[in-house]
Design an enzyme around this catalytic site. Structure first.
Site, short mmCIF file in Angstrom:
data_model
loop_
_atom_site.label_atom_id
_atom_site.label_comp_id
_atom_site.label_asym_id
_atom_site.label_seq_id
_atom_site.Cartn_x
_atom_site.Cartn_y
_atom_site.Cartn_z
N ARG A 166 0.83 -1.20 0.00
CA ARG A 166 0.00 0.00 0.00
C ARG A 166 0.87 1.25 0.00
O ARG A 166 1.81 1.37 0.75
CB ARG A 166 -0.89 0.03 1.24
N ARG A 193 -6.93 2.18 -3.01
CA ARG A 193 -5.89 1.53 -2.24
C ARG A 193 -5.85 0.03 -2.52
O ARG A 193 -6.88 -0.60 -2.76
CB ARG A 193 -6.03 1.79 -0.74
N ASP A 209 -6.74 -1.88 2.71
CA ASP A 209 -7.01 -0.97 3.83
C ASP A 209 -7.51 -1.83 4.99
O ASP A 209 -8.47 -2.58 4.83
CB ASP A 209 -8.10 0.03 3.40
N ASP A 219 -8.81 -1.43 8.75
CA ASP A 219 -9.26 -0.43 9.73
C ASP A 219 -9.71 -1.11 11.01
O ASP A 219 -10.54 -2.04 10.98
CB ASP A 219 -10.43 0.37 9.15
N1 PH2 Z 1 -12.97 3.12 2.16
C1 PH2 Z 1 -12.76 4.41 2.21
C2 PH2 Z 1 -13.53 5.37 1.43
N2 PH2 Z 1 -14.58 4.79 0.69
N3 PH2 Z 1 -15.86 2.98 -0.03
C3 PH2 Z 1 -16.11 1.66 -0.01
N4 PH2 Z 1 -17.14 1.17 -0.70
N5 PH2 Z 1 -15.34 0.79 0.69
C4 PH2 Z 1 -14.27 1.23 1.41
O1 PH2 Z 1 -13.57 0.41 2.06
C5 PH2 Z 1 -13.98 2.62 1.42
C6 PH2 Z 1 -14.82 3.46 0.68
C7 PH2 Z 1 -11.72 4.96 3.09
O2 PH2 Z 1 -11.01 4.02 3.74
MG MG Z 2 -10.79 2.80 5.57
MG MG Z 3 -7.50 2.82 6.87
#
Ligand code: PH2
Ligand code: MG
Ligand code: MG
Length: 151
Positions: free
Chosen positions: A83, A92, A95, A97
């Site tokens: 990343r 990305r 990710d 979180d």
């Molecule tokens: N993550 C984001 C911003 N927008 N949209 C979707 N559908 N899925 C995501 O994981 C996502 C996003 C910021 O981390």
């Molecule tokens: Mg995120």
């Molecule tokens: Mg994140």
């Protein structure tokens, strides 16, 4: 031991392969065991909408780490999977979180738990509800009810 829930997302490259590798790396990390992985679902991008569709899911872990150490592990796995941090909310390769960390509420630099946008994000709430609809998230309440309020 703390039960934590981690959001998984990817919208560049081989999304599913990358997410499954992230789960493997999590399972191999010191002090972390993976207990459940949701289905991965394709979702429309939220926020910055002019980017490819995401694959999203949630993984449940049991961990002996504290929240900061778990976050550091997530960032390390993101780096290992290539990343590059560019635009906020932009595309990305992966990710990870930290959505929920036991019953803890944390508001520190770079570490806010529960995740501050969880209640608005169907792409995170749906897979979380698949794993644990009755989980009560500090400050939000039951996952199934928070999801129903989005409808
Ligand atoms: N993550 C984001 C911003 N927008 N949209 C979707 N559908 N899925 C995501 O994981 C996502 C996003 C910021 O981390
Ligand atoms: Mg995120
Ligand atoms: Mg994140």
């Amino acid at each position: 031991m703390t039960r934590a829930y981690i959001g998984l997302g990817a919208n560049l490259g081989p999304r599913e392969v990358t997410i499954l590798r992230a789960v493997d790396l999590l399972a191999a990390a010191d002090g972390v065991s993976v207990v459940q992985v949701s289905q991965l679902r394709e979702t429309d991008p939220v926020g910055v909408v002019d980017q490819p569709a995401f694959l999203n899911g949630v993984v449940a872990v049991e961990t002996t780490l504290d929240a900061r150490a778990l976050l550091d592990t997530l960032l390390e796995i993101e780096r290992e999977l290539g990343r590059v941090r560019a635009e906020r909310w932009g595309p990305r390769t992966v990710d990870l979180d930290l959505l929920v960390f036991g019953e803890e509420t944390i508001d520190e630099s770079g570490l806010t738990v529960p995740h501050p946008r969880l209640a608005e994000r169907r792409f995170a709430l749906e897979p979380l509800a698949e794993l644990t609809p009755d989980l009560v998230v500090p400050g939000l309440g039951r996952v199934s009810e928070t999801l129903a309020e989005l409808d």
